[in-house]
Design an enzyme around this catalytic site. Sequence first.
Site, PDB file in Angstrom:
ATOM      1  N   CYS A  77       0.835  -1.205   0.000  1.00  0.00           N
ATOM      2  CA  CYS A  77       0.000   0.000   0.000  1.00  0.00           C
ATOM      3  C   CYS A  77       0.871   1.257   0.000  1.00  0.00           C
ATOM      4  O   CYS A  77       1.603   1.494  -0.945  1.00  0.00           O
ATOM      5  CB  CYS A  77      -1.019  -0.034   1.129  1.00  0.00           C
ATOM      6  SG  CYS A  77      -2.357   1.179   0.890  1.00  0.00           S
ATOM      7  N   HIS A 175      -3.836  -4.437  -0.056  1.00  0.00           N
ATOM      8  CA  HIS A 175      -3.445  -4.985   1.246  1.00  0.00           C
ATOM      9  C   HIS A 175      -3.455  -6.500   1.154  1.00  0.00           C
ATOM     10  O   HIS A 175      -4.499  -7.134   1.364  1.00  0.00           O
ATOM     11  CB  HIS A 175      -4.383  -4.492   2.344  1.00  0.00           C
ATOM     12  CG  HIS A 175      -4.151  -3.071   2.712  1.00  0.00           C
ATOM     13  ND1 HIS A 175      -3.171  -2.683   3.598  1.00  0.00           N
ATOM     14  CD2 HIS A 175      -4.740  -1.938   2.289  1.00  0.00           C
ATOM     15  CE1 HIS A 175      -3.172  -1.371   3.726  1.00  0.00           C
ATOM     16  NE2 HIS A 175      -4.118  -0.892   2.925  1.00  0.00           N
ATOM     17  N   GLU A 177      -2.331  -8.577   3.192  1.00  0.00           N
ATOM     18  CA  GLU A 177      -2.649  -9.143   4.505  1.00  0.00           C
ATOM     19  C   GLU A 177      -4.147  -9.149   4.801  1.00  0.00           C
ATOM     20  O   GLU A 177      -4.585  -9.804   5.747  1.00  0.00           O
ATOM     21  CB  GLU A 177      -1.881  -8.391   5.602  1.00  0.00           C
ATOM     22  CG  GLU A 177      -2.410  -7.024   5.969  1.00  0.00           C
ATOM     23  CD  GLU A 177      -2.087  -5.901   4.999  1.00  0.00           C
ATOM     24  OE1 GLU A 177      -2.441  -4.745   5.315  1.00  0.00           O
ATOM     25  OE2 GLU A 177      -1.483  -6.152   3.926  1.00  0.00           O
TER      26      GLU A 177
END
Length: 193
Positions: A77, A175, A177
Amino acid sequence: MKTVIVDYKAGNVQSVLFALERLGVQATVTSIAEEIKSADKVIFPGVGEASSAMRSLKANNLDQLLPTLTQPFLGICLGMQLLCQHSEEGDTNMLGIIPVPVKRFEAAIKVPHMGWNNLQHLKSDLFADIKEDEYAYFVHSFYAPVTEHTIAQCAYPDPFSAALQYKNFYAVQFHAEKSGPAGAQILQNFLNL
């Protein structure tokens, strides 16, 4: 394998730590140069605003260290944008590692670009076992245009770089994650590089 998450007070460190733990990886969170240099893999997450993030990096001399690293490195990001040359956000000079500018989305579309969107034109081992048009989770108001360093694209509504690669530096605008099984696979692919 020693995995380090760079701590510069602008990263979504906990989310990345939890995602790595789900993969069975214990990472070290640090801003200490020797710890970062000795890592096998470096992850550089980021949320927030470009100029304040650059101030934080400079305060810890990380702006000098990060461009010298030779191990596999993953920006996420804002971490991706910081690897680029210059951002329209605050007219900010970035780390200058990846020779790509960062631009603001046009006011005619909803900003920030937030939510799930498709990854297209996948071109790297970072995307091994990821299908074309797989979804990833985005939250950003600025983007890197498509260049020769683009290894994945997304459209909002025009194409932009969903991921970049320059030498050992990999970067994703989304993102990973928070992108479910596909994001976990991308993180695992990075760890496997």
